[in-house]
Design a protein around this motif. Structure first.
Motif, short mmCIF file in Angstrom:
data_model
loop_
_atom_site.label_atom_id
_atom_site.label_comp_id
_atom_site.label_asym_id
_atom_site.label_seq_id
_atom_site.Cartn_x
_atom_site.Cartn_y
_atom_site.Cartn_z
N MET A 1 37.62 50.34 85.90
CA MET A 1 38.36 49.73 84.81
C MET A 1 39.39 48.75 85.35
O MET A 1 39.51 47.65 84.85
N ILE A 2 40.12 49.16 86.38
CA ILE A 2 41.15 48.30 86.95
C ILE A 2 40.54 47.03 87.52
O ILE A 2 41.04 45.94 87.31
N GLN A 3 39.40 47.18 88.20
CA GLN A 3 38.73 46.01 88.78
C GLN A 3 38.26 45.06 87.68
O GLN A 3 38.41 43.85 87.79
N LEU A 4 37.69 45.59 86.60
CA LEU A 4 37.23 44.76 85.49
C LEU A 4 38.41 44.03 84.85
O LEU A 4 38.34 42.83 84.59
N LYS A 5 39.48 44.74 84.59
CA LYS A 5 40.65 44.14 83.97
C LYS A 5 41.22 43.04 84.85
O LYS A 5 41.60 41.97 84.37
N SER A 6 41.22 43.25 86.15
CA SER A 6 41.69 42.24 87.10
C SER A 6 40.79 41.00 87.06
O SER A 6 41.27 39.87 87.09
N ARG A 7 39.50 41.21 87.01
CA ARG A 7 38.56 40.08 86.94
C ARG A 7 38.76 39.29 85.65
O ARG A 7 38.67 38.06 85.65
N ILE A 8 39.02 39.98 84.55
CA ILE A 8 39.26 39.30 83.28
C ILE A 8 40.54 38.47 83.37
O ILE A 8 40.57 37.32 82.95
N ARG A 9 41.59 39.04 83.92
CA ARG A 9 42.86 38.30 84.07
C ARG A 9 42.68 37.04 84.90
O ARG A 9 43.31 36.02 84.65
#
Length: 188
Positions: A1-9
């Motif tokens: 989840m953290i990796q996905l959220k970082s990629r979105i940002r």
């Protein structure tokens, strides 16, 4: 989840999101699953996207697993977090498919893989209606009509690749004639 959220940002341009396909990997698309994007929970959208707006959503064989009422909630949530003119491409089993063996495989409680969890068998009219009720313009791409006639409109895989389609699924020309109902919903 953290990796996905970082990629979105970190995404500066268009944001392309695959719904319900955590292990699917298409170039320039970010896969999600219920653990990081619950379609029925507006807070899940807010947590994942914050102020970002999505250009394209793709849901291949997801919406048949939720009720019509939940599909409406999910699509309204997608609409809220989508850019104007953005698109959600939905592929589901086709309720107007003329082969009764196909229908027996994909109907709710059917004999096909995953059908035990199917809640609804869409046709182009039902899928179009739920999209329109959620604020989209429905554009059917691949579907059977009430007379069992197949309709196909050229579409670009870069706008949302659907494996279970006339062009990409070799089973389309087999006796069972497996296909998907594919409809784009354009945010108006």
């Amino acid at each position: 989840m953290i990796q996905l959220k970082s990629r979105i940002r970190k995404t500066d341009g268009d944001l392309y999101i695959i719904i319900g396909a955590h292990n699917t990997n298409y170039e320039n698309w970010l896969p999600t699953n219920i653990e990081n994007l619950n379609l029925l929970d507006k807070a899940s959208f807010q947590n994942l996207f914050e102020e970002k707006k999505v250009s394209r959503f793709l849901a291949e064989h997801v919406f048949e697993h939720i009720s019509y009422e939940d599909a409406l909630i999910a699509l309204k949530n997608c609409n809220q977090y989508m850019k104007k003119g953005g698109t959600i491409r939905i592929a589901v089993p086709d309720g107007f498919h003329p082969n009764p063996d196909y229908i027996n495989m994909v109907k709710p409680g059917g004999i096909g893989e995953g059908a035990h969890d199917h809640k609804l068998l869409y046709d182009y009219k039902k899928l179009g209606k739920v999209l329109e009720d959620a604020g989209f313009k429905a554009v059917p791409l691949e579907y059977y009509d009430e007379q069992g006639q197949f309709h196909f409109t050229e579409w670009d895989s870069k706008d949302g690749h659907v494996h279970r389609s006339k062009r990409y699924d070799k089973r389309f020309n087999e006796p069972l004639g497996y296909s998907s109902l594919i409809v784009d919903g354009i945010k108006i």
